[in-house]
Write a protein that holds these residues in place. Structure first.
Motif, PDB file in Angstrom:
ATOM      1  N   LEU A  27       0.929  -1.386   0.255  1.00 50.75           N
ATOM      2  CA  LEU A  27      -0.010  -0.142   0.084  1.00 50.75           C
ATOM      3  C   LEU A  27       0.809   1.359   0.057  1.00 50.75           C
ATOM      4  CD1 LEU A  27      -2.792   1.118   0.060  1.00 50.75           C
ATOM      5  CD2 LEU A  27      -2.837   0.860   2.524  1.00 50.75           C
ATOM      6  N   LEU A  28       1.855   1.096   0.764  1.00 50.81           N
ATOM      7  CA  LEU A  28       2.805   2.320   0.938  1.00 50.81           C
ATOM      8  C   LEU A  28       3.624   2.574  -0.137  1.00 50.81           C
ATOM      9  CD1 LEU A  28       3.180   4.732   3.041  1.00 50.81           C
ATOM     10  CD2 LEU A  28       5.231   3.271   3.814  1.00 50.81           C
ATOM     11  N   ASN A  29       4.229   1.709  -0.665  1.00 48.41           N
ATOM     12  CA  ASN A  29       5.278   1.829  -1.762  1.00 48.41           C
ATOM     13  C   ASN A  29       4.992   1.179  -3.415  1.00 48.41           C
ATOM     14  OD1 ASN A  29       7.174   3.417  -0.227  1.00 48.41           O
ATOM     15  ND2 ASN A  29       7.559   1.309   0.777  1.00 48.41           N
ATOM     16  N   GLY A  30       3.844   0.591  -3.401  1.00 53.50           N
ATOM     17  CA  GLY A  30       3.246   0.046  -4.405  1.00 53.50           C
ATOM     18  C   GLY A  30       4.140  -1.219  -4.933  1.00 53.50           C
ATOM     19  N   ASN A  31       4.145  -1.632  -6.041  1.00 56.51           N
ATOM     20  CA  ASN A  31       4.632  -3.037  -6.476  1.00 56.51           C
ATOM     21  C   ASN A  31       5.029  -2.751  -7.794  1.00 56.51           C
ATOM     22  OD1 ASN A  31       2.166  -3.719  -7.722  1.00 56.51           O
ATOM     23  ND2 ASN A  31       1.626  -4.598  -5.722  1.00 56.51           N
ATOM     24  N   ASP A  32       5.224  -3.857  -8.518  1.00 55.24           N
ATOM     25  CA  ASP A  32       5.842  -3.881  -9.937  1.00 55.24           C
ATOM     26  C   ASP A  32       4.351  -3.531 -10.850  1.00 55.24           C
ATOM     27  OD1 ASP A  32       8.550  -4.273  -9.690  1.00 55.24           O
ATOM     28  OD2 ASP A  32       8.370  -6.675  -9.799  1.00 55.24           O
ATOM     29  N   TYR A  33       3.362  -4.175 -10.369  1.00 56.25           N
ATOM     30  CA  TYR A  33       2.163  -4.053 -11.048  1.00 56.25           C
ATOM     31  C   TYR A  33       1.847  -2.484 -10.976  1.00 56.25           C
ATOM     32  CZ  TYR A  33       1.384  -9.186 -10.350  1.00 56.25           C
ATOM     33  OH  TYR A  33       1.531 -10.373 -10.539  1.00 56.25           O
ATOM     34  N   GLY A  48       2.246   3.928   8.336  1.00 56.10           N
ATOM     35  CA  GLY A  48       3.079   4.810   7.641  1.00 56.10           C
ATOM     36  C   GLY A  48       2.038   5.704   6.784  1.00 56.10           C
ATOM     37  N   ILE A  49       0.651   5.748   6.914  1.00 57.07           N
ATOM     38  CA  ILE A  49      -0.428   6.184   6.007  1.00 57.07           C
ATOM     39  C   ILE A  49      -1.220   7.357   6.718  1.00 57.07           C
ATOM     40  CG2 ILE A  49      -2.290   5.510   4.610  1.00 57.07           C
ATOM     41  CD1 ILE A  49      -1.195   2.735   4.480  1.00 57.07           C
ATOM     42  N   GLU A  50      -0.976   8.466   6.115  1.00 51.22           N
ATOM     43  CA  GLU A  50      -1.884   9.618   6.669  1.00 51.22           C
ATOM     44  C   GLU A  50      -3.554   9.444   6.571  1.00 51.22           C
ATOM     45  OE1 GLU A  50      -2.149  14.572   6.829  1.00 51.22           O
ATOM     46  OE2 GLU A  50      -0.142  13.425   5.970  1.00 51.22           O
ATOM     47  N   ASN A  51      -3.756   9.340   5.041  1.00 48.22           N
ATOM     48  CA  ASN A  51      -5.079   9.282   5.148  1.00 48.22           C
ATOM     49  C   ASN A  51      -5.583   7.926   4.398  1.00 48.22           C
ATOM     50  OD1 ASN A  51      -6.007  11.954   5.900  1.00 48.22           O
ATOM     51  ND2 ASN A  51      -5.035  12.644   3.888  1.00 48.22           N
ATOM     52  N   SER A  52      -6.807   7.409   4.704  1.00 50.29           N
ATOM     53  CA  SER A  52      -7.191   6.087   4.167  1.00 50.29           C
ATOM     54  C   SER A  52      -7.116   6.369   2.649  1.00 50.29           C
ATOM     55  CB  SER A  52      -8.366   5.687   4.720  1.00 50.29           C
ATOM     56  OG  SER A  52      -9.476   6.570   4.076  1.00 50.29           O
TER      57      SER A  52
END
Length: 363
Positions: free
Chosen positions: A213-219, A260-264
């Motif tokens: 969720l925070l940094n994403g992935n290859d997709y 590490g996420i501020e807003n949903s």
């Protein structure tokens, strides 16, 4: 009310996201295609912390935010434009929305089948966009046949419609959303009445696992490169958002902070949907209630008053206006007036986001 359609291939997380959005687990969420047949509809409040701040300043506990209607629409498959799967029903439902949230699967899970047997977000996006485009080409073909005689007769309106058709086709033939930047105002008006699917604003909602969720992935990186600046992108974990429903508001915020996420993702997506349609909010604030009202960018004071009641627009005289920041720094209507922060504005005033307003009008 603003209406946004949630679309995507089967089993990408549309219904799970809808459940999280509406905080009501009333949309089926099963591991097989076409679980959602009739569109589920839910009304969702637009998050606006300004309302909570203003309420105690005007001695009220009644807070009414503005809202968006979300529609969870049956999964789309290749061939939908020709009626495959639930195609015809899908296309009918999506024509009625103002904007599209396209949910794209960007997670691996051996327990959740993919309709095409593999995880390929670019292929998924291309499939959906091409089906929408093919449906639009069919619509334009029908319009073209209907206006052919008028075009030959140099009918002004028909020629404008024909010009729109010729400008739209190159985009649709490539499965691309229509860019109206070179359309005249008359052409844009004609396009609006065509109700084309690929002329609607779109948000790509990338459904990822909690760990990505925070940094994403290859997709998600592939989608970022593919979409570029042509549309809005929001990363979200639909399963996490649905789980947050069962937590208290404070507990949910703390859990997101731990990640590490501020807003949903839900908040980001709602605000994004509000933004892409060029909508703005003005506020009325008094002892009865603090309330947000939705207008489009560039709306003048009388039309903004008409959102509350048509009589307000018809009998508009003046509007008392104070910016949100000036009101908060003043602390009350009385102090804002004493400091000269409250202005009297007339019929040509363009309402700004966050304006707090009182309308004067003749009955």
């Amino acid at each position: 009310m603003l209406k946004v359609g949630i679309v995507g291939l089967p089993n990408v997380g549309k219904s799970t996201l809808f459940n999280a959005l509406t905080s009501a687990k009333n949309a089926q969420s099963a591991n097989y295609p076409f679980c959602t047949i009739e569109p589920n509809v839910g009304v969702v409040n637009v998050p606006d912390e300004r309302l909570e701040t203003l309420a105690p300043m005007v001695n009220t506990t009644n807070i009414i935010p503005t809202a968006i209607e979300f529609v969870d629409i049956a999964g789309l498959v290749k061939g939908a434009s020709k009626g495959e799967g639930l195609g015809n029903q899908f296309l009918h439902n999506i024509r009625e929305v103002d904007a599209i949230v396209q949910v794209v699967r960007c997670f691996d899970d051996v327990n959740t089948i993919h309709v095409n047997g593999k995880i390929d977000p670019i292929d998924d996006i291309t499939t959906i966009n091409m089906e929408l485009a093919l449906a639009d080409i069919s619509t334009l073909d029908n319009i073209s046949k209907r206006i052919a005689k008028q075009v030959k007769g140099n009918d002004k309106e028909a020629k404008i419609q024909d010009s729109v058709i010729q400008k739209c086709l190159p985009y649709l033939e490539e499965g691309k959303f229509i860019d109206t930047s070179d359309f005249s105002e008359d052409e844009k008006k004609a396009l609006h009445f065509f109700h084309l699917l690929m002329a609607k604003p779109v948000i790509y909602c990338l459904n990822v696992s909690e760990t990505d969720l925070l940094n994403g992935n290859d997709y998600t990186k592939k989608v970022d490169e593919f979409v570029g600046k042509t549309a809005q992108i929001v990363r979200i974990c639909a399963n996490l958002e649905e789980e947050l429903i069962d937590l208290g508001e404070e507990e949910a915020k703390n859990y997101l902070k731990e990640l590490g996420i501020e807003n949903s993702g839900i908040e980001k997506m709602i605000k994004c949907a509000y933004d892409i349609l060029n909508l703005r909010t003005y506020i009325t604030a008094g002892e009865k209630e603090v309330r947000a009202w939705t207008i489009t960018k560039g709306t003048k004071a009388p039309a903004a008053a008409g959102v509350i009641h048509s009589d307000f627009e018809k009998g508009f005289i003046k509007a008392e206006v104070v910016s949100y920041n000036d009101f908060v720094s003043s602390g009350s209507w009385a102090n804002a007036r004493e400091k000269g922060a409250v202005r009297l504005e007339g019929k040509d005033y363009i309402v700004q986001d966050g304006d707090i307003m009182i309308f004067r009008f003749n009955n």
